[in-house]
Design a protein around this motif. Structure first.
Motif, PDB file in Angstrom:
ATOM      1  N   ASP A 143       1.862 -12.195  -0.798  1.00  0.00           N
ATOM      2  CA  ASP A 143       2.392 -13.084   0.632  1.00  0.00           C
ATOM      3  C   ASP A 143       3.581 -13.796   0.775  1.00  0.00           C
ATOM      4  O   ASP A 143       3.478 -14.872   0.189  1.00  0.00           O
ATOM      5  CB  ASP A 143       1.505 -13.873   0.526  1.00  0.00           C
ATOM      6  CG  ASP A 143       0.785 -14.566   2.668  1.00  0.00           C
ATOM      7  OD1 ASP A 143       2.073 -14.001   2.964  1.00  0.00           O
ATOM      8  OD2 ASP A 143       0.303 -14.995   2.694  1.00  0.00           O
TER       9      ASP A 143
ATOM     10  N   GLU B 229      -6.341  -1.449  -4.129  1.00  0.00           N
ATOM     11  CA  GLU B 229      -7.072  -1.410  -2.879  1.00  0.00           C
ATOM     12  C   GLU B 229      -6.730  -0.950  -1.507  1.00  0.00           C
ATOM     13  O   GLU B 229      -6.110  -2.347  -0.946  1.00  0.00           O
ATOM     14  CB  GLU B 229      -7.086  -2.754  -2.878  1.00  0.00           C
ATOM     15  CG  GLU B 229      -9.300  -3.014  -1.904  1.00  0.00           C
ATOM     16  CD  GLU B 229      -9.412  -4.750  -2.154  1.00  0.00           C
ATOM     17  OE1 GLU B 229      -9.811  -5.175  -1.715  1.00  0.00           O
ATOM     18  OE2 GLU B 229      -8.878  -4.912  -2.869  1.00  0.00           O
TER      19      GLU B 229
ATOM     20  N   THR C  50      -5.596   0.339   2.102  1.00  0.00           N
ATOM     21  CA  THR C  50      -6.283  -0.185   3.641  1.00  0.00           C
ATOM     22  C   THR C  50      -5.264   0.149   4.338  1.00  0.00           C
ATOM     23  O   THR C  50      -4.156   0.396   4.306  1.00  0.00           O
ATOM     24  CB  THR C  50      -6.861  -1.968   3.907  1.00  0.00           C
ATOM     25  OG1 THR C  50      -7.400  -2.101   5.359  1.00  0.00           O
ATOM     26  CG2 THR C  50      -6.006  -2.429   3.697  1.00  0.00           C
TER      27      THR C  50
ATOM     28  N   GLU D  26      -6.382  -4.667  10.650  1.00  0.00           N
ATOM     29  CA  GLU D  26      -7.245  -4.019   9.784  1.00  0.00           C
ATOM     30  C   GLU D  26      -8.515  -2.668  10.430  1.00  0.00           C
ATOM     31  O   GLU D  26      -8.794  -3.768  10.786  1.00  0.00           O
ATOM     32  CB  GLU D  26      -8.314  -5.189   8.931  1.00  0.00           C
ATOM     33  CG  GLU D  26      -6.707  -5.349   7.112  1.00  0.00           C
ATOM     34  CD  GLU D  26      -7.429  -5.272   5.603  1.00  0.00           C
ATOM     35  OE1 GLU D  26      -8.888  -4.586   5.516  1.00  0.00           O
ATOM     36  OE2 GLU D  26      -8.023  -6.694   5.366  1.00  0.00           O
TER      37      GLU D  26
ATOM     38  N   VAL E  57      -1.936   0.558   3.626  1.00  0.00           N
ATOM     39  CA  VAL E  57      -0.937  -0.700   3.071  1.00  0.00           C
ATOM     40  C   VAL E  57      -1.856  -0.749   2.000  1.00  0.00           C
ATOM     41  O   VAL E  57      -3.183  -0.069   1.490  1.00  0.00           O
ATOM     42  CB  VAL E  57      -0.998  -1.617   4.042  1.00  0.00           C
ATOM     43  CG1 VAL E  57      -0.230  -1.265   4.655  1.00  0.00           C
ATOM     44  CG2 VAL E  57      -2.315  -2.518   3.786  1.00  0.00           C
ATOM     45  N   PHE E  58      -1.567  -1.889   0.786  1.00  0.00           N
ATOM     46  CA  PHE E  58      -2.061  -2.117  -0.718  1.00  0.00           C
ATOM     47  C   PHE E  58      -2.128  -3.530  -0.329  1.00  0.00           C
ATOM     48  O   PHE E  58      -1.629  -3.713  -0.046  1.00  0.00           O
ATOM     49  CB  PHE E  58      -2.106  -1.610  -1.720  1.00  0.00           C
ATOM     50  CG  PHE E  58      -1.921   0.160  -2.002  1.00  0.00           C
ATOM     51  CD1 PHE E  58      -2.927   0.894  -1.781  1.00  0.00           C
ATOM     52  CD2 PHE E  58      -0.887   0.862  -1.650  1.00  0.00           C
ATOM     53  CE1 PHE E  58      -2.885   2.058  -1.883  1.00  0.00           C
ATOM     54  CE2 PHE E  58      -0.665   2.239  -2.058  1.00  0.00           C
ATOM     55  CZ  PHE E  58      -1.776   3.109  -1.916  1.00  0.00           C
ATOM     56  N   ARG E  59      -3.660  -4.231  -0.908  1.00  0.00           N
ATOM     57  CA  ARG E  59      -3.861  -5.421  -0.604  1.00  0.00           C
ATOM     58  C   ARG E  59      -3.646  -6.456  -1.530  1.00  0.00           C
ATOM     59  O   ARG E  59      -3.377  -7.268  -1.796  1.00  0.00           O
ATOM     60  CB  ARG E  59      -5.324  -5.748  -0.395  1.00  0.00           C
ATOM     61  CG  ARG E  59      -6.246  -7.247  -0.054  1.00  0.00           C
ATOM     62  CD  ARG E  59      -7.763  -7.319  -0.645  1.00  0.00           C
ATOM     63  NE  ARG E  59      -7.458  -6.421   0.430  1.00  0.00           N
ATOM     64  CZ  ARG E  59      -8.235  -6.512   1.796  1.00  0.00           C
ATOM     65  NH1 ARG E  59      -7.938  -7.649   3.050  1.00  0.00           N
ATOM     66  NH2 ARG E  59      -8.724  -5.056   2.607  1.00  0.00           N
ATOM     67  N   ARG E  60      -3.501  -5.385  -3.234  1.00  0.00           N
ATOM     68  CA  ARG E  60      -3.281  -6.111  -4.258  1.00  0.00           C
ATOM     69  C   ARG E  60      -2.209  -5.790  -5.566  1.00  0.00           C
ATOM     70  O   ARG E  60      -2.473  -4.372  -4.983  1.00  0.00           O
ATOM     71  CB  ARG E  60      -4.794  -6.914  -4.813  1.00  0.00           C
ATOM     72  CG  ARG E  60      -5.644  -4.844  -4.943  1.00  0.00           C
ATOM     73  CD  ARG E  60      -6.487  -5.842  -6.011  1.00  0.00           C
ATOM     74  NE  ARG E  60      -7.814  -6.214  -5.585  1.00  0.00           N
ATOM     75  CZ  ARG E  60      -9.069  -6.558  -6.027  1.00  0.00           C
ATOM     76  NH1 ARG E  60      -8.873  -6.530  -7.426  1.00  0.00           N
ATOM     77  NH2 ARG E  60     -10.027  -6.570  -6.103  1.00  0.00           N
TER      78      ARG E  60
ATOM     79  N   PHE F 151       0.131  -7.372   2.369  1.00  0.00           N
ATOM     80  CA  PHE F 151      -0.409  -6.489   1.604  1.00  0.00           C
ATOM     81  C   PHE F 151       1.127  -5.666   1.538  1.00  0.00           C
ATOM     82  O   PHE F 151       1.962  -6.203   2.046  1.00  0.00           O
ATOM     83  CB  PHE F 151      -0.013  -5.408   2.926  1.00  0.00           C
ATOM     84  CG  PHE F 151      -1.802  -5.910   3.449  1.00  0.00           C
ATOM     85  CD1 PHE F 151      -3.267  -5.571   3.140  1.00  0.00           C
ATOM     86  CD2 PHE F 151      -2.160  -6.737   4.527  1.00  0.00           C
ATOM     87  CE1 PHE F 151      -4.394  -6.120   4.026  1.00  0.00           C
ATOM     88  CE2 PHE F 151      -3.115  -7.433   5.747  1.00  0.00           C
ATOM     89  CZ  PHE F 151      -4.155  -6.984   4.529  1.00  0.00           C
ATOM     90  N   TYR F 152       1.369  -5.142   0.614  1.00  0.00           N
ATOM     91  CA  TYR F 152       2.150  -3.897  -0.050  1.00  0.00           C
ATOM     92  C   TYR F 152       2.730  -2.798   1.300  1.00  0.00           C
ATOM     93  O   TYR F 152       1.227  -2.038   1.221  1.00  0.00           O
ATOM     94  CB  TYR F 152       2.396  -3.452  -1.767  1.00  0.00           C
ATOM     95  CG  TYR F 152       3.130  -2.350  -1.574  1.00  0.00           C
ATOM     96  CD1 TYR F 152       4.660  -2.346  -1.906  1.00  0.00           C
ATOM     97  CD2 TYR F 152       3.044  -0.698  -1.716  1.00  0.00           C
ATOM     98  CE1 TYR F 152       5.616  -1.301  -2.439  1.00  0.00           C
ATOM     99  CE2 TYR F 152       3.626   0.314  -1.765  1.00  0.00           C
ATOM    100  CZ  TYR F 152       5.050  -0.099  -2.461  1.00  0.00           C
ATOM    101  OH  TYR F 152       5.475   1.003  -2.107  1.00  0.00           O
ATOM    102  N   VAL F 153       3.670  -2.428   1.884  1.00  0.00           N
ATOM    103  CA  VAL F 153       3.153  -1.104   2.501  1.00  0.00           C
ATOM    104  C   VAL F 153       4.169  -0.274   2.483  1.00  0.00           C
ATOM    105  O   VAL F 153       5.075  -0.005   1.398  1.00  0.00           O
ATOM    106  CB  VAL F 153       4.614  -2.213   3.876  1.00  0.00           C
ATOM    107  CG1 VAL F 153       4.419  -0.997   4.717  1.00  0.00           C
ATOM    108  CG2 VAL F 153       3.862  -2.817   4.249  1.00  0.00           C
TER     109      VAL F 153
END
Ligand code: PRX
Length: 669
Positions: A70, A466, A468, A476, A486-489, A516-518
């Protein structure tokens, strides 16, 4: 996630063959779900177990995965196995040779461009060669943390060199041996490499590529830019050895002959024990600004992730012969020719050639020759080979095949079915693996004995991942949805930063949607929870599975004296998936003709490399722009595809340019 098997199932679902399920690591979908749940709910316990297979000089001191995703809470970071020390090379070689007694097992069947050139290399031999190369690099002054540029074709020396770097703690930066001198120079300078390792030359099909000459040009360019960092160049005599052609440009003050030095050093070399988060390698990938991004991966997380994805996604078994047709110059080769397979003690084919040389059945011939069981290639190769029909395939025995894989771009249903039916003889699941240079390993992928397949879908997340889907506002989306993937972790194998540019790293991947990782890809989730990649939503174009930056191609076009402005968009292509369609506005009094088109194509090829050669170059007396001067790429894409219904053009400064551009359209390349 909806379990396949519920009433939502779509018609076209391909279930894993029972024969494969019997001994599989993940034998059914429930087993996948259980393991997935554990990887998300108890990541520490999950990855600790994976790590227990490997050798750690010192154990980790804290949590296995620590991170901040974040940007509003501080710098982005990911750490895996903090406090532990280890060595990649020790884990993929010494551990196999000494602890597992696999010294006699073949690590690679090297198959040359010519079918007459081949060689089997055991794990024991590989270890010896890697140690010699480690000692050579040390003798040339390479120390822990130094960057080593590698510009080699698909020969065993490429694997020796990359593993030698990891043994002594140096950071390799491999540049695909199809890139130009300019691209090589840019990459060497960005990561300030101290040594360049290359070869005299290589045949790719019928074509000789004088690598040493290109490497010399690159080093000359580095010198011109007054920031030369490379002091020595280690040169493999690959071409000369095989053809007796010894005409290689040589500068005794800089160049070192591989064959001479390797014979003079010991085949023993103590590994350097590194921190888990020490850098392992840098690999450049196209960036939307045009300047390539130096993606940095680190030791421990990359080891855990590539080894586990390889084991599960290809359901690796000890009697397998695995073949990934990628080049090690790309991430697919790093993760799934070198590190993942070797970490599992696998036997692989290492292929120097191309699919159509000396004949269009070469892939199938190699599969028969080595009794390949697991085969991993790109949709573009499948589409290319489909064109030649069944004859070249039916000449060979493909009954050894058990699992097929694809990577690099979405696979169209026609290619999927041909691969499944003609190559896999309906017996082999097709694992469509979605991932990126940045992700280090597969992130969305089927598991061959567990996941019912839908042609064209990369299906579900791998363990620890993960995904989303977000809308433009960062909200979301649940259930069936389409938007930003994107990925949350993090998972252990995700990139740690862009070399020397943490700011660009954070801006590119984490700023748009904090937390998030975009990925930069658009994606759809269907009612069964399956993920479908829709392609890039930034200014990147995926040509034959390789990402190209439109800005970089535009810059090489405008470098030409005749060009005032250029805009590059994608157009669908039957084999490459997408290709480059370029609009150029010429300077006053310059004439648009065939000679200029050829010159411009050559210019892009020379500046970036043959993979970036445009298919179409169109004269554009004017470009469609908004009143604020922004090029309207959407409109250009539609013109390139001859889509007449252009929708709302009210923001366009001068709508008349559209008609002119339609009149100048290129129908054929
Ligand atoms: O757009 C996606 C596409 O390739 C991009 C990553 O390119 P690169 O970093 O060069 O790595 C390629 C090899 C891992 C992604 O952002 N891509 C990759 N695999 C797939 C894919 N698109 C659809 N389906 C795939 N299986």
């Amino acid at each position: 996630m909806v379990v396949p098997g519920s009433q939502h199932i779509e018609d076209k679902m391909y279930h894993p063959p029972e024969g494969l399920q019997k001994d599989a690591h993940v034998p059914d979908f429930n087993c996948y779900l259980e393991l997935y749940k554990k990887s998300i709910e108890e990541p520490d316990a999950f990855w600790k177990e994976v790590a227990s297979d490997f050798y750690w000089k010192k154990p980790p001191t804290g949590q296995i995965l620590q991170y901040n995703f974040d940007v509003t809470k501080g710098n982005i970071y990911v750490k895996c196995m903090e406090g532990a020390t280890t060595n990649m090379c020790y884990n993929v070689l010494d551990r196999n040779v000494k602890d597992k007694n696999l010294g006699e097992r073949v690590a690679f069947y090297w198959e040359g461009n010519s079918p007459d050139h081949h060689e089997a290399i055991t794990y024991g031999q590989l270890l010896g060669q890697v140690c010699r190369c480690s000692n050579t690099l040390k003798q040339m002054g390479v120390r822990k943390g130094d960057r080593v540029a590698i510009y080699l074709p698909m020969i065993p020396e490429l694997v020796y060199t990359m593993l030698a770097c990891t043994r002594i703690g140096a950071v390799h930066s491999i540049v695909f041996a199809g890139f130009s001198a300019e691209s090589l120079c840019e990459r060497i300078m960005d990561s300030q490499c101290s040594i360049l390792v290359t070869a005299d030359g290589v045949y790719r099909g019928e074509k000789l590529i004088n690598l040493k000459q290109i490497a010399d040009e690159a080093l000359e360019k580095c010198r011109e830019k007054a920031s030369a960092t490379v002091t020595r160049c280690l040169v493999v005599k690959h071409h000369a050895l095989r053809t007796q052609d010894g005409d290689t440009p040589w500068d005794a003050a800089c160049d070192v002959c591989w064959e001479e030095v390797m014979g003079q050093v010991s085949e023993h070399c103590e590994p350097e024990w590194l921190d888990a988060e020490d850098p392992l390698f840098i690999l450049y990938t196209s960036g939307s600004t045009g300047k390539p991004k130096g993606v940095l991966h680190t030791v421990a997380g990359y080891l855990l992730y590539t080894s586990l994805t390889f084991k599960y996604v290809f359901d690796h078994q000890p009697d397998d012969v695995y073949w990934c047709t990628a080049d090690i110059g790309w991430i697919t080769g790093h993760s799934y020719i070198t590190y993942g397979p070797l970490a599992n003690g696998a036997t692989s084919v290492l292929f120097e050639g191309i699919p159509v040389h000396p004949h269009v059945g070469r892939f199938w011939e190699v599969i028969e020759k080595y009794r390949v069981t697991k085969f991993y290639t790109a949709p573009t190769a499948i589409r290319l080979l489909m064109k030649y029909g069944l004859d070249p395939v039916q000449k060979y025995d493909l009954s050894s095949l058990r699992i097929l894989g694809t990577v690099g771009e979405p696979i169209n249903p026609e290619a999927w079915h041909w691969y499944h039916e003609v190559i896999g003889q309906k017996r082999c699941p097709v694992v469509d693996t979605f991932w990126q240079t940045e992700t280090g390993g597969h992130v969305l992928t089927p598991l061959p004995a567990a996941t019912p397949l839908k042609p064209g879908s990369a299906t579900f997340p791998f363990f620890g991942v993960e995904p989303t889907i977000l809308n433009e506002h960062g909200e979301e989306l649940e259930g069936e949805a389409e938007g930003y993937l994107v990925f949350r972790r993090p998972w252990p194998g995700i990139m740690r930063t862009l070399y020397g540019n943490q700011e660009r790293f954070e801006n590119t991947y984490f700023k748009k949607f904090p937390g998030f990782y975009v990925t930069g890809d658009g994606c759809r989730r269907d009612r069964d929870g399956y993920y479908w990649i829709a392609g890039r939503i930034d200014d990147m174009i995926n040509v034959s599975g390789h990402l190209l930056s439109t800005a970089e191609v535009e810059a090489s076009l405008t470098d030409h004296g005749a060009v005032a402005e250029a805009a590059v968009v994608s157009r669908p292509h039957a084999v490459k998936g997408e290709c480059l369609y370029c609009f150029v506005t010429l300077k006053d009094c310059r004439e648009f003709n065939r000679t200029l088109v050829d010159e411009l194509k050559r210019q892009v090829r020379e500046k970036i490399g043959p993979i970036a050669t445009p298919d179409f170059i169109q004269n554009a007396p004017g470009l469609p722009k908004t009143r604020s001067g922004k090029i309207m790429r959407r409109v250009l894409r539609q013109i390139a595809r001859n889509e007449k219904d252009l929708g709302d053009l009210s923001t366009m400064a001068d709508p008349k340019v559209v008609e002119v551009l339609f009149n100048h359209r290129c129908e054929t390349a």
